[in-house]
Motif scaffolding. Structure first.
Motif, PDB file in Angstrom:
ATOM      1  N   GLY A  95       7.259 -10.852 -17.458  1.00 20.95           N
ATOM      2  CA  GLY A  95       6.027 -10.259 -16.389  1.00 20.95           C
ATOM      3  C   GLY A  95       6.285  -8.812 -16.649  1.00 20.95           C
ATOM      4  N   TRP A  96       7.641  -8.213 -16.697  1.00 21.94           N
ATOM      5  CA  TRP A  96       7.514  -6.602 -16.813  1.00 21.94           C
ATOM      6  C   TRP A  96       6.819  -6.370 -17.964  1.00 21.94           C
ATOM      7  CZ3 TRP A  96       8.909  -3.369 -20.652  1.00 21.94           C
ATOM      8  CH2 TRP A  96       9.049  -2.064 -20.325  1.00 21.94           C
ATOM      9  N   GLY A  97       6.766  -7.123 -19.067  1.00 20.40           N
ATOM     10  CA  GLY A  97       6.033  -6.377 -20.177  1.00 20.40           C
ATOM     11  C   GLY A  97       4.505  -6.417 -20.044  1.00 20.40           C
ATOM     12  N   LEU A  98       3.943  -7.259 -19.162  1.00 15.71           N
ATOM     13  CA  LEU A  98       2.788  -7.352 -18.973  1.00 15.71           C
ATOM     14  C   LEU A  98       2.300  -6.213 -18.113  1.00 15.71           C
ATOM     15  CD1 LEU A  98       2.040 -11.211 -18.191  1.00 15.71           C
ATOM     16  CD2 LEU A  98       1.690 -10.033 -20.527  1.00 15.71           C
ATOM     17  N   ARG A  99       3.037  -6.111 -17.034  1.00 15.71           N
ATOM     18  CA  ARG A  99       2.692  -4.707 -16.030  1.00 15.71           C
ATOM     19  C   ARG A  99       3.081  -3.511 -16.862  1.00 15.71           C
ATOM     20  NH1 ARG A  99       5.960  -5.750 -10.432  1.00 15.71           N
ATOM     21  NH2 ARG A  99       4.935  -3.882 -10.036  1.00 15.71           N
ATOM     22  N   PHE A 100       3.975  -3.314 -17.938  1.00 20.57           N
ATOM     23  CA  PHE A 100       4.117  -2.297 -18.718  1.00 20.57           C
ATOM     24  C   PHE A 100       2.653  -1.988 -19.366  1.00 20.57           C
ATOM     25  CE2 PHE A 100       5.394  -0.274 -22.745  1.00 20.57           C
ATOM     26  CZ  PHE A 100       6.203   0.655 -22.595  1.00 20.57           C
ATOM     27  N   LEU A 101       2.127  -3.072 -20.174  1.00 19.57           N
ATOM     28  CA  LEU A 101       0.868  -2.959 -20.826  1.00 19.57           C
ATOM     29  C   LEU A 101      -0.196  -2.636 -19.857  1.00 19.57           C
ATOM     30  CD1 LEU A 101       1.294  -5.615 -23.388  1.00 19.57           C
ATOM     31  CD2 LEU A 101       1.562  -3.232 -23.729  1.00 19.57           C
ATOM     32  N   ARG A 102      -0.166  -3.249 -18.779  1.00 14.14           N
ATOM     33  CA  ARG A 102      -1.342  -3.125 -17.666  1.00 14.14           C
ATOM     34  C   ARG A 102      -1.517  -1.622 -17.163  1.00 14.14           C
ATOM     35  NH1 ARG A 102      -0.070  -6.975 -14.413  1.00 14.14           N
ATOM     36  NH2 ARG A 102       0.793  -5.798 -12.778  1.00 14.14           N
ATOM     37  N   HIS A 103      -0.309  -0.947 -17.144  1.00 15.82           N
ATOM     38  CA  HIS A 103      -0.339   0.494 -16.691  1.00 15.82           C
ATOM     39  C   HIS A 103      -0.517   1.332 -17.850  1.00 15.82           C
ATOM     40  CE1 HIS A 103       0.882   0.115 -12.304  1.00 15.82           C
ATOM     41  NE2 HIS A 103       1.463  -0.881 -12.835  1.00 15.82           N
ATOM     42  N   SER A 104      -0.840   0.820 -19.116  1.00 16.37           N
ATOM     43  CA  SER A 104      -0.983   1.675 -20.159  1.00 16.37           C
ATOM     44  C   SER A 104      -2.598   2.181 -20.537  1.00 16.37           C
ATOM     45  CB  SER A 104      -0.492   1.120 -21.566  1.00 16.37           C
ATOM     46  OG  SER A 104      -1.196  -0.158 -21.660  1.00 16.37           O
ATOM     47  N   THR A 105      -3.476   1.917 -19.607  1.00 19.41           N
ATOM     48  CA  THR A 105      -4.735   2.203 -19.547  1.00 19.41           C
ATOM     49  C   THR A 105      -4.921   3.781 -19.165  1.00 19.41           C
ATOM     50  OG1 THR A 105      -5.299   1.927 -17.287  1.00 19.41           O
ATOM     51  CG2 THR A 105      -5.702   0.196 -18.558  1.00 19.41           C
ATOM     52  N   LYS A 106      -5.885   4.256 -19.621  1.00 22.41           N
ATOM     53  CA  LYS A 106      -5.911   5.910 -19.682  1.00 22.41           C
ATOM     54  C   LYS A 106      -5.821   6.328 -18.095  1.00 22.41           C
ATOM     55  CE  LYS A 106      -8.759   6.891 -23.810  1.00 22.41           C
ATOM     56  NZ  LYS A 106      -9.855   7.546 -24.511  1.00 22.41           N
ATOM     57  N   THR A 107      -6.467   5.740 -17.376  1.00 20.18           N
ATOM     58  CA  THR A 107      -6.594   6.149 -15.865  1.00 20.18           C
ATOM     59  C   THR A 107      -5.206   6.153 -15.398  1.00 20.18           C
ATOM     60  OG1 THR A 107      -8.857   5.491 -15.531  1.00 20.18           O
ATOM     61  CG2 THR A 107      -7.366   5.831 -13.564  1.00 20.18           C
ATOM     62  N   ARG A 108      -4.418   4.662 -15.291  1.00 15.78           N
ATOM     63  CA  ARG A 108      -3.209   4.655 -14.699  1.00 15.78           C
ATOM     64  C   ARG A 108      -2.143   5.526 -15.485  1.00 15.78           C
ATOM     65  NH1 ARG A 108      -2.966  -2.005 -13.716  1.00 15.78           N
ATOM     66  NH2 ARG A 108      -4.657  -1.815 -12.180  1.00 15.78           N
ATOM     67  N   HIS A 109      -2.064   5.628 -16.776  1.00 14.95           N
ATOM     68  CA  HIS A 109      -1.051   6.165 -17.523  1.00 14.95           C
ATOM     69  C   HIS A 109      -1.513   7.736 -17.111  1.00 14.95           C
ATOM     70  CE1 HIS A 109       0.619   8.634 -21.003  1.00 14.95           C
ATOM     71  NE2 HIS A 109       1.602   7.747 -20.644  1.00 14.95           N
ATOM     72  N   ALA A 110      -2.492   8.323 -16.930  1.00 18.63           N
ATOM     73  CA  ALA A 110      -2.891   9.814 -16.693  1.00 18.63           C
ATOM     74  C   ALA A 110      -2.048  10.117 -15.089  1.00 18.63           C
ATOM     75  CB  ALA A 110      -4.317  10.282 -16.634  1.00 18.63           C
ATOM     76  N   ALA A 111      -2.525   9.066 -14.214  1.00 14.14           N
ATOM     77  CA  ALA A 111      -2.088   9.079 -12.856  1.00 14.14           C
ATOM     78  C   ALA A 111      -0.337   9.248 -12.818  1.00 14.14           C
ATOM     79  CB  ALA A 111      -2.573   8.191 -11.936  1.00 14.14           C
ATOM     80  N   ALA A 112       0.033   8.299 -13.609  1.00 13.95           N
ATOM     81  CA  ALA A 112       1.610   8.285 -13.656  1.00 13.95           C
ATOM     82  C   ALA A 112       2.112   9.529 -14.325  1.00 13.95           C
ATOM     83  CB  ALA A 112       1.894   7.079 -14.572  1.00 13.95           C
TER      84      ALA A 112
END
Length: 425
Positions: A95-112
């Motif tokens: 599940g960590w890997g799925l969350r890792f990829l889910r946060h790789s969108t442009k919007t989420r990655h930019a916010a992080a």
């Protein structure tokens, strides 16, 4: 808002790496009665021991950038890939890997990235304050860092990132090959191969292990207690809150327990029903004891290889690569060769005069959160706090994280928005 700790306020900090030592030190300086505990015989003997040696707010972008799934898939069949996923580690990522990829969108990655930079810049500034206030000596360099690129196209993404972070305070300068060599003369031999560079003047570097040793000595000198070679088996409960930790031979009671045990944090707090999405990301370093004449003075990063050559006093360290291999601490020769290849590519004359067999190879497991941001603060279990999941920015974020954690313990509002790093997010 609390005016300060109560006279009987006792805090246990579990873990004596960069995050734990800085946390224990800051709490102690604020007047808390602090006990620091580690399973090892000293400080910074695991992931913090021989790390990349840089404090780089400039490198605040999390590793799960948009498109990372393609790089990881390709790395399964490429032994030399800078970011390497091993097939044997896939089941443990789950599940960590799925969350890792889910946060790789442009919007989420930019916010992080913005949140990571805010903490990094705050932390580097607090580190400077500590160095001056406490006269810390750890081969610190304040010359900044520089990324070099072999093609103009390779520069586009990092330059765009720098422009994005500039309004938040990032200082940078885009250089051509001549400018890169002017900043680091040791690159002169490879000037024709350099398409350009980015200089980050406010980054720093130094020896993280020595830094931790200096802080631990001050911590004990000012009344802190450090229990070495002391495993923590679990927690002591009283009614609906945690009141301490269970050691092999006794219980140790406290008002609060802070878990700052790197990758070990996840396992330790799981029994409390706290599930932190943190997994190890393996990194390597190679250190040459005596740098030859004409060695670089500036940490130089090769963005394509996820690696850097870093001067540390009289030594020269090559650090980097990212490998998802579970908890395996095997030093793989091909990963070390990646680092030596970088040394040859940047400084062929220096590499020719170095005996690779004489270098000290090391590996450590960076505790990486799924969204690229650390977990800092109170958990849902009364009496338990965590500060973990700092990934490749452990030293960069350590002192700032210590301040945020201490603010959380004391119920104070942090100078920066602590929401993105909440332990309950």
């Amino acid at each position: 808002m609390s005016a300060g700790p109560a006279s009987n306020d006792r805090v246990i900090v579990v873990g004596a790496g960069l995050i734990g030592v800085t946390t224990a030190f800051e709490l102690s300086m604020r007047g808390h009665e602090v006990t620091l505990i580690d399973t090892r015989e000293g400080v910074a003997l695991e992931t913090s021991h021989a790390n990349g040696s840089m404090l780089t707010a400039s490198m605040s972008d999390p590793w799960n950038a948009p498109g990372v799934h393609r790089h990881l898939a390709a790395s399964l069949f490429d032994p030399g890939s800078p970011m390497k996923l091993r097939l044997s580690a896939v089941p443990s990522l789950g599940g960590w890997g799925l969350r890792f990829l889910r946060h790789s969108t442009k919007t989420r990655h930019a916010a992080a990235t913005r949140a990571s930079y805010a903490l990094a810049a705050y932390s580097v500034a607090r580190t400077r304050e500590w160095r001056e206030r406490f006269a810390l000596r750890y081969d610190a360099s304040t010359l900044g860092t520089m990324k070099v690129f072999r093609t103009a196209r390779a520069m586009e993404g990092p330059v765009a990132l720098a422009r994005t972070l500039a309004p938040l305070g990032l200082e940078y300068a885009v250089l051509d090959a001549r400018g890169a060599v002017a900043a680091e003369p040791a690159l002169a031999a490879v000037e024709p191969a350099i398409a350009g560079a980015i200089r980050y003047p406010t980054d720093e570097s130094g020896d993280a292990h020595t830094f931790c040793q200096a802080l631990a000595a001050l911590f004990e000198k000012h009344g802190g207690t450090f229990l070495k070679s002391t495993p923590v088996l679990g927690f002591v409960h009283e009614s609906d809150r945690v009141r301490g930790v269970q050691l092999v031979d006794r219980q140790l009671l406290a008002t609060r327990v802070v878990v700052a045990a790197g990758n070990g944090t996840t396992c330790l707090v799981r029994g409390l029903g706290i599930n932190l999405p943190i997994r190890p990301a393996k990194g390597y370093t190679v250190t040459f004891d005596r740098a030859p004449a004409g060695s670089p003075v500036l940490p130089v990063i090769d963005d394509a290889l996820h690696a850097a050559v870093v001067p540390i006093g009289s030594r020269l360290r090559v650090a980097g690569t990212a490998e998802f291999a579970g908890s395996d601490l095997t030093i793989r020769r091909n990963r070390i060769e990646n680092l030596l290849r970088l040394l040859r590519a940047l400084y062929p004359d220096i590499a020719a005069g170095r005996d690779p067999a004489a270098a000290q190879a090391w590996t450590g497991l960076r505790p990486m959160s799924a969204d690229g941001l650390p977990f800092i603060g109170a958990t849902r279990v009364p009496g338990v706090y965590v500060t973990a999941g700092h990934g490749h920015l452990g030293w960069t974020l350590a002192v700032g994280s210590a301040h945020l954690l201490a603010d959380a313990v004391e119920g104070k509002t942090a100078p920066i928005d602590a929401g993105p790093y909440a332990a309950t997010r």
